[in-house]
Design a protein around this motif. Structure first.
Motif, short mmCIF file in Angstrom:
data_model
loop_
_atom_site.label_atom_id
_atom_site.label_comp_id
_atom_site.label_asym_id
_atom_site.label_seq_id
_atom_site.Cartn_x
_atom_site.Cartn_y
_atom_site.Cartn_z
N THR A 1 0.83 -1.19 0.00
CA THR A 1 0.00 0.00 0.00
C THR A 1 0.87 1.25 0.00
O THR A 1 2.01 1.23 0.48
N VAL A 2 0.31 2.32 -0.51
CA VAL A 2 0.94 3.65 -0.45
C VAL A 2 -0.15 4.66 -0.16
O VAL A 2 -1.26 4.56 -0.72
N ILE A 3 0.16 5.62 0.69
CA ILE A 3 -0.71 6.78 0.89
C ILE A 3 -0.01 7.99 0.27
O ILE A 3 1.13 8.31 0.63
N LEU A 4 -0.67 8.62 -0.66
CA LEU A 4 -0.07 9.75 -1.38
C LEU A 4 -0.15 11.03 -0.55
O LEU A 4 -0.94 11.13 0.39
N PRO A 5 0.65 12.02 -0.89
CA PRO A 5 0.62 13.30 -0.16
C PRO A 5 -0.63 14.10 -0.50
O PRO A 5 -1.40 13.75 -1.40
N SER A 6 -0.81 15.20 0.20
CA SER A 6 -2.00 16.05 0.01
C SER A 6 -1.68 17.27 -0.85
O SER A 6 -2.41 18.26 -0.82
N ARG A 7 -0.64 17.19 -1.64
CA ARG A 7 -0.33 18.25 -2.59
C ARG A 7 0.28 17.64 -3.83
O ARG A 7 0.79 16.52 -3.81
N GLY A 8 0.17 18.36 -4.94
CA GLY A 8 0.70 17.87 -6.20
C GLY A 8 -0.42 17.40 -7.12
O GLY A 8 -1.59 17.76 -6.95
N VAL B 1 -6.67 7.13 5.34
CA VAL B 1 -7.08 8.51 5.06
C VAL B 1 -8.52 8.49 4.58
O VAL B 1 -8.99 7.47 4.06
N PRO B 2 -9.24 9.60 4.72
CA PRO B 2 -10.65 9.62 4.28
C PRO B 2 -10.77 9.46 2.77
O PRO B 2 -10.20 10.25 2.00
N PRO C 1 -5.39 11.44 0.18
CA PRO C 1 -6.26 12.32 0.99
C PRO C 1 -7.27 13.10 0.15
O PRO C 1 -8.22 13.64 0.72
N CYS C 2 -7.08 13.18 -1.15
CA CYS C 2 -8.06 13.86 -1.99
C CYS C 2 -9.34 13.05 -2.11
O CYS C 2 -10.32 13.52 -2.70
#
Length: 276
Positions: A6-13, A211-212, A147-148
């Protein structure tokens, strides 16, 4: 050793999402150009490739439906090019395992265009190309969350998952997993669309443990229109099995929020692989 699946991506980009190339070099090159152009505009651009890079159409299929399948199978070349991108952009090219990919690293062998598609491809590969298949598929992910609001997988999984990191440590040989993780492997790679209430329970569990998220974007399926939605919580951008003019990918702003399929707008988030 636990392998992260699994990977959780950042909240920017920015995030490009594509799936199911099935050996089409022309489609891969177009997507790579979209990624490189996006990186120029936003250096913090990620690309999630949702599996089934390999196993192009047979000669029979190419002749029967040339508008969909008339291209040479360049599976091995695409695999090598993805690995090159991963080296050039570390941590930005996220490869999610597909059911066709899985056959090369211990999973069931598919028979879409050949009786044994794994054998059909591997017989044509050089030793270096065989090593590339394993280098891409053995560490591949099963899911990506952002998170998006999106959860990304090859299939559209059911609601058996209890928490997001239960996917970590899933082994690619089905027999090496306990029944729970064996089911997770099967549903994340091979499930088609779910009822809305099933997907809602899955998303709630990922939201509570990672994350939501409110929306599943997946591959595995096909539609000649190039995109389809299953209710308000499942979306599939289609490349393989769609005519060239209809092939789609998804482009997301990681600092935005996508709560349902209705938030994916044609020409904005839903984009054509070829052409504007």
């Amino acid at each position: 050793m636990v392998v992260r699946r699994t990977v959780i991506l950042p909240s920017r980009g920015a995030l490009i999402v594509s799936t199911d190339l099935h050996g089409c070099w022309d489609d891969f090159v177009a997507l790579r150009e979209h990624f490189l152009a996006a990186v120029t505009a936003e250096p913090a651009t990620h690309w999630a490739i949702l599996g089934d890079t390999v196993h192009g159409p047979s000669e029979e299929a190419r002749g029967r439906r040339p508008e969909l399948y008339d291209y040479s199978d360049m599976s091995a070349e695409i695999v090598a090019a993805i690995l090159e991108l991963q080296r050039a952009y570390p941590g930005r090219i996220h490869y999610v395992l597909g059911n066709h990919d899985h056959g090369h690293v211990g999973g069931p062998r598919t028979a879409k265009f050949h009786a044994d598609e794994v054998a059909a491809l591997e017989q044509r590969c050089t030793p270096a190309q065989l090593a590339d298949l394993r280098a891409l598929f053995e560490p591949a992910l099963l899911a990506v969350a952002a998170p998006c609001g999106v959860l990304l997988a090859h299939g559209s999984p059911d609601d058996r998952l209890q928490q997001f990191d239960d996917l970590d440590g899933v082994r690619l040989q089905p027999r090496d997993n306990d029944p729970y993780r064996r089911h997770l492997l099967a549903t994340f790679l091979g499930s088609y669309g779910q009822r809305d209430e099933v997907t809602a329970r899955l998303l709630a569990r990922v939201s509570a443990s990672a994350v939501p998220v409110s929306l599943v974007i997946h591959g595995h399926d096909r539609d000649e229109e190039g995109f389809f939605a299953g209710g308000q919580r499942q979306a599939c951008p289609v490349i393989f099995g769609a005519p060239r003019t209809h092939k789609r990918y998804v482009f997301l702003n990681l600092s935005s929020r996508y709560d349902s399929v209705a938030d994916l707008r044609d020409g904005v988030e839903i984009r054509r692989v070829h052409g504007p």
